[in-house]
Structures are given as C-alpha cells and as structure tokens.
Design an enzyme around this catalytic site. Structure first.
Site, short mmCIF file in Angstrom:
data_model
loop_
_atom_site.label_atom_id
_atom_site.label_comp_id
_atom_site.label_asym_id
_atom_site.label_seq_id
_atom_site.Cartn_x
_atom_site.Cartn_y
_atom_site.Cartn_z
N ASP A 1 -7.14 -103.04 -52.72
CA ASP A 1 -7.02 -103.89 -53.90
C ASP A 1 -8.23 -103.80 -54.83
O ASP A 1 -8.40 -104.64 -55.70
CB ASP A 1 -6.78 -105.34 -53.50
CG ASP A 1 -6.03 -106.12 -54.58
OD1 ASP A 1 -5.31 -105.50 -55.37
OD2 ASP A 1 -6.17 -107.36 -54.62
N ASP B 1 0.48 -101.36 -53.27
CA ASP B 1 -0.40 -101.21 -54.44
C ASP B 1 -1.37 -100.03 -54.35
O ASP B 1 -2.01 -99.69 -55.34
CB ASP B 1 -1.22 -102.47 -54.72
CG ASP B 1 -0.37 -103.68 -55.04
OD1 ASP B 1 0.84 -103.51 -55.27
OD2 ASP B 1 -0.91 -104.81 -55.03
N ASP C 1 -1.72 -115.94 -52.61
CA ASP C 1 -2.08 -114.61 -53.12
C ASP C 1 -3.58 -114.40 -53.12
O ASP C 1 -4.05 -113.29 -53.33
CB ASP C 1 -1.56 -114.43 -54.55
CG ASP C 1 -0.05 -114.32 -54.60
OD1 ASP C 1 0.51 -113.49 -53.86
OD2 ASP C 1 0.59 -115.06 -55.37
#
Length: 365
Positions: A107, A146, A289
């Site tokens: 991330d 991602d 999140d």
C-alpha cells in the site's frame, strides 16, 4: 396468552433470521448460472464476535467472506495458518477464499502499510502458503490487492518480478487463483491487461476487481470484459474474474477509507459457464479501512458496520430491546406488547437492509 406469545415469538425468529436478500435476486439479475457450491463462513470472523454482543451485525456475520493472510501470518507459521483455515472449510464442505496480502512496501505507506521485510521473506512466505494450498482445487485465492495497480507508485523493488514469483508458485497448486487488478477508475483496460500479462495471468484462473472499493457491479463487469478483450489482443484468452461486492451497494464513494455512505452489496455467489466466476465479499464488511474518520487502524469497527447496514449510530441494540421485552414479560400482558415492539423494530431494520440490497440489485444487468 401462552399460545399468542409463542406465535409472536415464532414470527420474531422469522423476521430476525429469514435473511434480507431474496436468494434468486443475484441469479436472475446476473443472468448467469449459479454454481452448486457454498462459500465458507470462517468462525473466527470478527463480525461473528461482534454479532454475539449486538444482533444488528447478524447480516454481516452470517455471510461468507474471505480470509486475509497478512502480517499476522509469518513465514514460520503460514503453512499452519492456511492449513487450519482450509481444514475448517473442508469440514464444512464449503469453498474457502484466501487473500494473500503481504508484499513488501504494501500500500505504499498508506492506510494498509506493512508487508514482508524484504523480497526473500515474502518469497518464503508465498512458498509456504502455496505448499499448503496444493491440491485444494476448490479454493479461491486472491493475490495482493492493489499491488499491481500501484506498480511504480513508490520504492518497491522489482515488484513485477515479485508478483510473477507469487503467480508461478500459486499456479502449481490447482487452486483458482486471481491476480488483483484494481477497479474501473484506476487503470485503463489496456494498461490492466498489459500488467496482468507481464505477471502471468495466463497461468492462473484470472483476475479480481473492486477489492475494498465501492464501484457498481454493473460497471465492474463491463470493465472486466474490456480487460478480457484487451488480453485477447495479447493472445491470452479464457480469462475469468471475480468481483468484490461487499460494500458497493450505494456505488462509488468520495473517499474509500471508511466512507459513511457505503452500503452492503450483493450477497456472495459463485457462477459457472461464464467468465464471471463470482461475486465475493473480499474486504470484510465492518472492518476498518484504517485510522481514518475516527476509526482504528485495524479490526472490526461498529460505526463502519452500522453505516454499511444503513442503521443509525444511536439506535438501541437488538439485545437491549430483547432485554427490555424480558423485563416487560414479567408483568403478563405488557410482556406481549414488548415482544411485538421488538418484532416491529426488527422488521424495520430488515426493511432498511432490504432497501439497500434492492438498490444494489438495480445496478446489475
């Protein structure tokens, strides 16, 4: 009086647990054949613990979701960690969904920062997971949400090579493996296809979309088909995909970190005979999140779960209502009134949930 109480109580049970989806909705709206397989509900889901304290979370706790293997699972423990989960699914005769989420520089320092310390540790971890997955051809495996869309976003070593290693290792397991490709608003279909081809999507089942995001099912299906079309231009055909529908019931949100306007989407459902393999709840609804909008860095967060359910934050819990009924029940007729009130409250909750689901259903062709 006793007979009436029993009758009302029976109606309460039906209201509480009959579900807030019509099981045929996903089938008919998707226009695809549902597979004759049940997805696994992991008894260790945090939503289950939350629902024991507050029955409002039952719709989340009783819905199959993916199991995320992240930094809590190390190279030394990953085989046991994955094995325990697969054993539970096998005992339940249900399909497990595994998410591997530990790539270095995960991330790129954002809300889900973390990952293995270096590429060698990651490779060892992936090899351990692959060893345990070998022969589990019923398992669904999603590789690194991602990671591919974030390619080049930060200092991340040779990410293409790292992801290719993971794909190669998992391709030998027999499991249905999907490489995450982001969502419609991240990469163009051509760019997504190019990146997927570089890490070996032709060696596995396909790709995943919309993980932890909120884009509508209809548009994600259209995007997936565009990606497949671009892959075919590269000579890669028969590619399948899955879509995370856990939190897309209200469509795109301005902020993807604990957005208050998000709602639950379509219930998980596997399909067969088409490129769309299924709707999954990949990101666990109700789990934060990250440390945004007042939420914790990780774990189940009640305000986020209540938002997804379309419930008011200050509404009394079902357990409180139930306790109130028990107290009233001691005084005879007043107890029946309390029970009816509780049933009506539960019905109102169900109607709100059904409204959210129907809104999501209108998004699917």
């Amino acid at each position: 009086m006793a007979a009436v109480v029993v009758a009302v109580l029976a109606s309460v049970v039906v209201i509480s647990y009959s579900g807030w989806w019509n099981p045929s909705n996903t089938e008919s709206l998707a226009g695809r054949d549902p597979a004759n397989a049940e997805l696994y509900i992991d008894p260790d889901m945090q939503s289950i613990a939350a629902a024991r304290e507050d029955a409002r979370f039952d719709p989340i706790a009783t819905t199959p979701q993916a199991k995320w293997f992240t930094d809590w699972s190390t190279s030394e423990t990953v085989q046991d960690d994955v094995g325990d989960y697969l054993d539970g699914a096998a005992a339940a005769d249900a399909v497990p969904t595994v998410v591997l989420y530990r790539i270095p520089q995960r991330d790129c320092g954002s809300w889900s920062t973390g990952g293995a310390a270096d590429e060698q540790e990651y490779r060892d971890w992936v090899k351990g997971a692959a060893a345990e997955l070998k022969g589990h051809d019923d398992a669904l495996v999603i590789i690194e949400p991602d990671a591919l869309p974030q390619l080049g976003k930060c200092e991340q070593g040779d990410r293409l090579d790292t992801l290719t290693f993971a794909v190669d290792a998992l391709a030998t397991t027999g499991a249905r493996v999907y490489i995450d490709a982001g969502h419609e608003n991240w990469l163009s279909a051509a760019e997504a296809a190019d990146r997927l081809s570089k890490v070996g999507v032709d060696k596995v089942r396909g790709f995943s979309l919309n993980v932890a995001a909120h884009y509508t099912t209809q548009r994600e299906i259209a995007y997936a088909e565009d990606v497949r079309s671009e892959l075919s231009k590269l000579g890669i055909t028969d590619v399948h995909y899955v879509i995370d529908t856990g939190r897309n019931g209200a469509g795109p949100q301005g902020d993807n970190c604990n957005p208050p306007g998000a709602r639950l989407g379509h219930e998980p459902q596997l399909f067969e005979g088409d490129a769309l393999d299924g709707f999954l709840w990949v990101k666990n609804p109700g789990e934060t999140d990250g440390a945004c909008r007042g939420g914790p860095a990780s774990g189940f967060w009640a305000p986020a779960a209540l938002d997804l359910l379309g419930l008011d934050q200050d509404e009394r819990t079902s357990s409180q209502l139930s306790a109130g009924w028990i107290r009233l029940g001691a005084v005879g007729g007043a107890g029946l009134v309390g029970l009816v009130a509780w049933a009506l409250a539960r019905r109102r909750t169900r109607d709100r949930l059904r409204g959210a689901a129907e809104h999501a259903a209108r998004q699917v062709p």
